[in-house]
Write an enzyme that holds these catalytic residues in place. Structure first.
Site, PDB file in Angstrom:
ATOM      1  CD  GLU B  52      -1.783  -2.508   1.769  1.00  0.00           C
ATOM      2  OE1 GLU B  52      -0.702  -2.686   1.795  1.00  0.00           O
ATOM      3  OE2 GLU B  52      -2.527  -3.278   1.441  1.00  0.00           O
ATOM      4  CG  PHE B 114      -9.799 -10.015  10.519  1.00  0.00           C
ATOM      5  CD1 PHE B 114      -8.655 -10.485  10.880  1.00  0.00           C
ATOM      6  CD2 PHE B 114     -10.115 -10.029   9.142  1.00  0.00           C
ATOM      7  CE1 PHE B 114      -7.591 -10.842   9.834  1.00  0.00           C
ATOM      8  CE2 PHE B 114      -8.997 -10.581   8.334  1.00  0.00           C
ATOM      9  CZ  PHE B 114      -7.970 -10.897   8.596  1.00  0.00           C
ATOM     10  CD  GLN B 115      -7.470  -7.487   7.176  1.00  0.00           C
ATOM     11  OE1 GLN B 115      -8.059  -7.028   6.163  1.00  0.00           O
ATOM     12  NE2 GLN B 115      -6.207  -8.066   6.476  1.00  0.00           N
ATOM     13  CE  LYS B 164     -17.362  -6.591   2.842  1.00  0.00           C
ATOM     14  NZ  LYS B 164     -16.479  -7.768   2.953  1.00  0.00           N
ATOM     15  CG  MET B 482      22.720  11.907   3.575  1.00  0.00           C
ATOM     16  SD  MET B 482      23.892  13.103   2.890  1.00  0.00           S
ATOM     17  CE  MET B 482      23.110  13.832   1.485  1.00  0.00           C
TER      18      MET B 482
END
Lengths: 180, 588
Positions: B52, B114-115, B164, B482
């Site tokens: 993502e 969940f999630q 949802k 760096m």
């Protein structure tokens, strides 16, 4: 959204912290208080007092009154950062926009008997505090005023059997006929 | 336009109505109804990423290279938390991104489902604004507001979190024309009095400088056009931040190069000595100012910014101007033309003479090698070999990024995509994916480092899947260059964990991914290798082996002033070791 005029010239370079009272008009939507508080904690600003409640029910507007401390440059930042939050309608610095009226309400519970009890009542009277609950061994006083008046009252109650204090935080308005 | 539809259908309809053509995303449980709608339509192309974060950076690259809003679509929980880096990146660089996240059904919110994660809570501090949609009736308004907020005023990322059940619910869709935001109206037109005061101050300048930034790019191509006009009209020198490169052509003689920590000697000294500084769309970041108490000590400062909170944040300015850069520049040009007062020509000529002396110091010079590729040389050749082509450059973060900024000349805005504010290693590769989606026929090159590229290397698979011939030009020195440079400066050359052991064979990796791999380790072969890279019609991993221990100069070490730079030929071991005093060490 109200933004500060573009041509403001800051001359005060003093780094002495100042106390300012800000009035912030916001949409009363979920999370709006978290946005304001998150801004203060995330950027390391101080909150001395914070009061919030919906003040215009039909339009779902809340007024947040914040007392904060910082150098002039920081205060300027705080106002600009608040103003750019999307649900914020308006930010007014009551400290710079003329003499404002500030009030705070406190409830003070005192427990004691005999002379102490009498003394507490006498002082409450002098401070124009009201008794809103009483038992044979306690009082709850309601006191309204500026923060330092309440501080003073609480300090006086300390030796007289102070149990606990609940304070609302500062509510403030500008004097005169105009609104923010 | 109003009609009945499900929440998921509304999302697609709103995207279409907002002019969205491409979105970047990754499906998952809580976002499936929207993915089901994507499946059943042809108006919006969905680019499936591999992580993502990649969707977020791709949306940023898309936005930065087009001026449009970038859109990302991810699921709840880990989908949303993986977006946090990209959102923060977009916030700090003011990139307009709309991120739609799935959320568990409303009745499960707060249940540790969940999630589930508190997406609006987590992203509140890393977005310009965010919304949790509690009812399908609010969805169309919030979707249109999201686009409005993302692109209006100072642009930034927004999140719309859609449970949802809201995606499944049916409601009435409302088009964007019927939506007006309640509160958010940033000021775009500046007060004439302050612009007038600015022009007056500029006309009295003897040692002026324009200091411009990403705000010019964000304001649109017209702003860059107007900037060029104003700079030429005044004859003043101009420098820019990392984010502002391309707004003014690098080939122009009034251009001094980038300023700041790794900026040019001439631009930093001109900043230090100037008497009038015209800051346009930049924000006096700490990488720019160096020591604040020694920053341009004898100057009067004009600051143009659309965000009032950028003004007087780090540096007190004399003439603040709140407005959109393009509007302000237009006013400045008009007032400059009509103003009788013009700067003292002799003074400006003397100022240029001084600048030319600083230029003659050739601060970017390095000692070329015949047997090995100097990283600066690699960028120079890449620039020369792609000159005149339709090129977009993205970068990761580190030495290669600074060398790219120093040695790659940008002539136009929106051609340079880099993570400036947040400094996100791993930004460049997915960003290149986004740029290539927006510009399928252009040459899109990610100038990368070997360490950064490993952070989002999986997105090469995205490029292969969607036929995006991005070129990943890796300056491979086997170090986090760096980090190592700072360890040399700050920590007695103890190179704690900055050596990249066990790097992959990038050519074999390219092969495994279905890309084209190139290895080049000799300066004589570099031109041919670059030509091969630009001609291949596939994604390319170019492993450019450069001198391992080269460091990035010039440099203003932390805690020092603009006129106290470390130049490459002075950068002896001893000088490097003592470059940063105890105070500077705290500043990083």
């Amino acid at each position: 959204m109200n933004q500060p005029a573009s041509a403001y010239f800051l001359v005060n370079r003093s780094d002495e912290p100042e106390t300012h009272t800000l009035s912030v008009l916001v949409d009363n939507e979920p999370g709006v208080l978290a946005r304001v508080i998150g801004l203060f904690s995330g950027r390391g600003y101080n909150i001395e007092s914070l009061t919030v409640s919906e003040t215009e029910h039909e339009t779902h507007l809340s007024r947040i009154t914040i007392v904060t401390m910082g150098a002039p440059m920081v205060i300027e930042q705080i106002k600009n950062q608040l103003a750019r939050l999307v649900p914020v309608h308006k930010v007014v610095d009551l400290t710079t926009s003329g003499a404002a009226i500030e009030r705070e309400l406190a409830m003070v519970k005192v427990r004691g008997k005999g002379d102490q009890r009498v003394e507490a009542l006498r002082l409450a009277d002098a401070f124009r505090a009201r008794v809103i609950d009483a038992t044979t061994e306690s009082f709850v006083f309601e006191i309204t005023g500026k923060g330092d008046k309440i501080d003073q009252f609480v300090a006086l109650m300390q030796p007289l059997g102070l149990v606990e204090v609940a304070r609302t935080g500062v509510a403030a308005l500008n004097r005169g006929p105009e609104g923010m | 336009m109003t009609r009945e539809m499900t929440g998921a259908e509304m999302v697609i309809q709103a995207l279409i109505d907002q002019g969205v053509e491409d979105i970047f995303g990754y499906p998952g449980g809580a976002i499936l109804p929207i993915y089901d709608e994507i499946y059943q339509q042809d108006n919006i192309r969905h680019i499936l990423v591999r992580h993502e974060q990649g969707a977020g950076h791709a949306a940023e690259g898309y936005a930065r290279s087009t001026g449009k809003v970038g859109v990302a679509l991810v699921t709840s929980g880990p989908g949303a938390t993986n977006m946090v880096t990209a959102l923060t990146d977009a916030l700090l660089d003011s990139i307009p991104v709309v991120c739609l996240t799935g959320q568990v059904p409303t009745h499960l919110i707060g249940n540790d489902a969940f999630q589930e994660c508190d997406t609006v809570g987590i992203t509140r501090q890393c977005t310009k604004h965010n919304w949790l949609v509690r009812s399908v009736d609010d969805l169309p308004r919030i979707l249109h507001e999201a686009f409005y907020v993302a692109k209006t005023g100072r642009p930034g990322p927004v999140v719309v979190d859609i449970p949802k059940d809201v995606q499944f619910a049916t409601g009435t869709y409302v088009g964007p024309k019927n939506i007006q935001h309640k509160t958010y109206r940033p000021r775009v037109k500046a007060e004439t009095a302050s612009v007038k005061a600015a022009v007056e101050l500029m006309s009295k300048a003897r040692k002026p400088i324009f200091y411009t930034g990403g705000g010019v790019i964000n304001s649109g191509p017209e702003a860059s056009h107007l900037l060029r006009e104003l700079v030429r009209l005044t004859g003043f020198p101009i420098t820019s931040t990392l984010m502002g490169l391309g707004a003014y052509p690098a080939s122009d003689k009034q251009w001094l190069g980038m300023l700041g920590m790794h900026g040019t000697y001439e631009s930093n000294l001109a900043m230090h000595d100037c008497d009038v500084m015209v800051c346009i769309g930049a924000r006096f970041d700490d990488r720019i100012t160096g020591r604040l108490d020694a920053f341009a000590p004898n100057s009067q400062k004009i600051h143009v910014d659309i965000d009032p909170s950028s003004i007087n944040k780090n540096v007190q300015v004399d003439i603040p101007i709140v407005g959109d850069v393009a509007y302000v520049l237009e006013d400045m040009i008009r007032l400059w033309r009509s103003s009788a007062a013009q700067p003292d020509k002799a003074a400006i000529a003397a100022w240029w003479q001084q600048i030319d002396k600083w230029r003659a110091r050739k601060c970017l010079a390095y000692t070329p090698r015949r047997d090995a590729i100097m990283p600066q040389y690699a960028i120079q050749r890449l620039y020369e070999m792609t000159k005149g082509k339709d090129v977009f450059i993205t970068t990761e973060v580190g030495q290669h990024q600074m060398w790219a900024a120093q040695f790659f000349g940008f002539e136009e805005p929106n051609r340079w995509m880099t993570s400036g504010g947040l400094g996100t290693m791993g930004y460049g590769l997915p960003s290149a994916v986004g740029v290539q989606v927006a510009h399928p026929d252009s040459l899109v090159i990610d100038i990368a480092g070997d360490a950064s590229v490993m952070m989002t290397i999986q997105e090469m698979s995205t490029a292969v899947q969607h036929d995006l011939p991005i070129k990943i030009f890796i300056l491979n020195n086997q170090y986090m260059g760096m980090v190592r440079q700072w360890q040399q400066l700050l920590h007695g050359n103890r190179l704690s964990h900055s050596y990249m052991e066990a790097l992959p064979d990038f050519v074999k990796l390219a092969d495994a991914l279905g890309c084209h791999g190139i290895l080049c380790d000799h300066p004589d072969k570099l031109d041919d290798a670059i030509a091969e890279m630009t001609e291949v019609k596939k994604p390319v991993l170019f492993d450019c082996r450069v001198v391992n221990l080269a460091n990035c100069f010039p440099m203003i070490p932390s805690g020092r002033a603009h006129n106290d730079m470390l130049l490459p030929d002075e950068a002896t071991d001893e000088e490097i070791e003592s470059a940063i005093g105890e105070d500077g060490k705290i500043m990083v």
